[in-house]
Design a protein around this motif. Structure first.
Motif, PDB file in Angstrom:
ATOM      1  N   THR A 161       0.854  -1.187   0.000  1.00  0.00           N
ATOM      2  CA  THR A 161       0.000   0.000   0.000  1.00  0.00           C
ATOM      3  C   THR A 161       0.890   1.237   0.000  1.00  0.00           C
ATOM      4  N   VAL A 190      -1.536  -5.084   2.790  1.00  0.00           N
ATOM      5  CA  VAL A 190      -2.688  -5.954   3.011  1.00  0.00           C
ATOM      6  C   VAL A 190      -2.142  -7.364   2.843  1.00  0.00           C
ATOM      7  N   ASN A 191      -2.321  -8.216   3.851  1.00  0.00           N
ATOM      8  CA  ASN A 191      -1.849  -9.595   3.714  1.00  0.00           C
ATOM      9  C   ASN A 191      -2.865 -10.559   4.303  1.00  0.00           C
ATOM     10  N   THR A 207       3.447  -0.179  14.282  1.00  0.00           N
ATOM     11  CA  THR A 207       2.429  -1.144  13.862  1.00  0.00           C
ATOM     12  C   THR A 207       2.555  -2.485  14.590  1.00  0.00           C
ATOM     13  N   TYR A 220      -0.531  -4.456  16.138  1.00  0.00           N
ATOM     14  CA  TYR A 220      -1.380  -5.318  15.316  1.00  0.00           C
ATOM     15  C   TYR A 220      -0.821  -6.734  15.298  1.00  0.00           C
ATOM     16  N   CYS A 243     -11.042  -9.889  15.156  1.00  0.00           N
ATOM     17  CA  CYS A 243     -10.482  -8.794  14.350  1.00  0.00           C
ATOM     18  C   CYS A 243     -10.588  -7.479  15.117  1.00  0.00           C
ATOM     19  N   TYR A 268      -7.542  -5.117  16.174  1.00  0.00           N
ATOM     20  CA  TYR A 268      -7.514  -3.731  15.705  1.00  0.00           C
ATOM     21  C   TYR A 268      -7.553  -2.731  16.863  1.00  0.00           C
ATOM     22  N   CYS A 301      -5.136   3.099   9.815  1.00  0.00           N
ATOM     23  CA  CYS A 301      -4.690   1.723  10.073  1.00  0.00           C
ATOM     24  C   CYS A 301      -5.774   0.653  10.004  1.00  0.00           C
ATOM     25  N   TYR A 352      -8.471  -1.407   5.447  1.00  0.00           N
ATOM     26  CA  TYR A 352      -8.303  -2.859   5.442  1.00  0.00           C
ATOM     27  C   TYR A 352      -9.611  -3.633   5.600  1.00  0.00           C
ATOM     28  N   CYS A 384     -11.003  -6.081   2.712  1.00  0.00           N
ATOM     29  CA  CYS A 384     -10.239  -7.332   2.617  1.00  0.00           C
ATOM     30  C   CYS A 384     -10.490  -8.219   3.829  1.00  0.00           C
ATOM     31  N   ASP A 385     -10.713  -7.607   4.990  1.00  0.00           N
ATOM     32  CA  ASP A 385     -10.999  -8.388   6.192  1.00  0.00           C
ATOM     33  C   ASP A 385     -12.304  -9.165   6.048  1.00  0.00           C
ATOM     34  N   LYS A 441     -11.431 -12.232   4.073  1.00  0.00           N
ATOM     35  CA  LYS A 441     -10.656 -13.192   4.876  1.00  0.00           C
ATOM     36  C   LYS A 441     -11.555 -13.907   5.872  1.00  0.00           C
TER      37      LYS A 441
END
Length: 181
Positions: A31, A37-38, A88, A91, A124, A128, A150, A154, A157-158, A161
């Protein structure tokens, strides 16, 4: 199964889920703001649902410990204390909390896709919350500004997932119950 072989099986499962988190961390999309993003949270959800609260917790604690001692298990093959204790890092540490939350809820609740999704949303959110508070304190940004940078980018995509992990958990539940018979 003997007591020692049961412990060995649990340790192997924890190691496998820690390794899965390492692999999923490398499946990343960069990004512009530097935090990719993973798929790491996908494996955290799987650790919680498949290993339960203790096994999920331990597997992610192993992952964080590997990163802390410098093994390149984080996104972009990063590792070391600077990555864990940087802005970070909360996280990453939050993976441990997320696996614990998801594992506890999945072990004590219904294991349908909708419920599994709710458990993963709770995990999640825990990750977060910890990560955003950590980022906010270390960066000097306010909580809402940190959340905007942050977390919000995301969330789409979360959702993917979480859905994938819930569907895979149910498929594995069905498969593993057939194998136990």
């Amino acid at each position: 199964m003997t007591h020692s072989s049961s412990h060995l099986r649990i340790m192997m499962q924890c190691a496998l889920l820690a390794a899965l988190t390492s692999v999923c961390s490398q499946i990343a999309i960069p990004t512009p703001w530097g935090v990719p993003v993973n798929l790491a949270l996908f494996s955290v959800y799987m650790a919680g649902t498949m290993l339960g609260p203790v096994g999920g917790f331990v597997s992610q604690l192993v992952f964080v410990a590997l990163a802390a001692v410098g093994l390149p298990v984080l996104a972009g093959f990063a590792g070391g204390p600077a990555a864990i204790f940087g802005v970070t890092g909360g996280y990453i540490v939050g993976f441990v909390l997320a696996a614990l939350v998801v594992g506890f809820l999945a072990a004590h609740g219904r294991r349908t896709v909708p419920f599994l999704c709710l458990y993963m949303v709770a995990g999640c959110a825990a990750c977060y919350l910890l990560g955003t508070l950590w980022y906010s304190v270390l960066s000097g940004n306010g909580f809402l500004a940190s959340l905007a940078v942050c977390v919000l980018p995301y969330l789409p995509c979360d959702v993917c997932k979480i859905l994938l992990a819930a569907v895979l958990t149910r498929a594995l539940d069905r498969r593993l119950s057939v194998m136990k018979k």
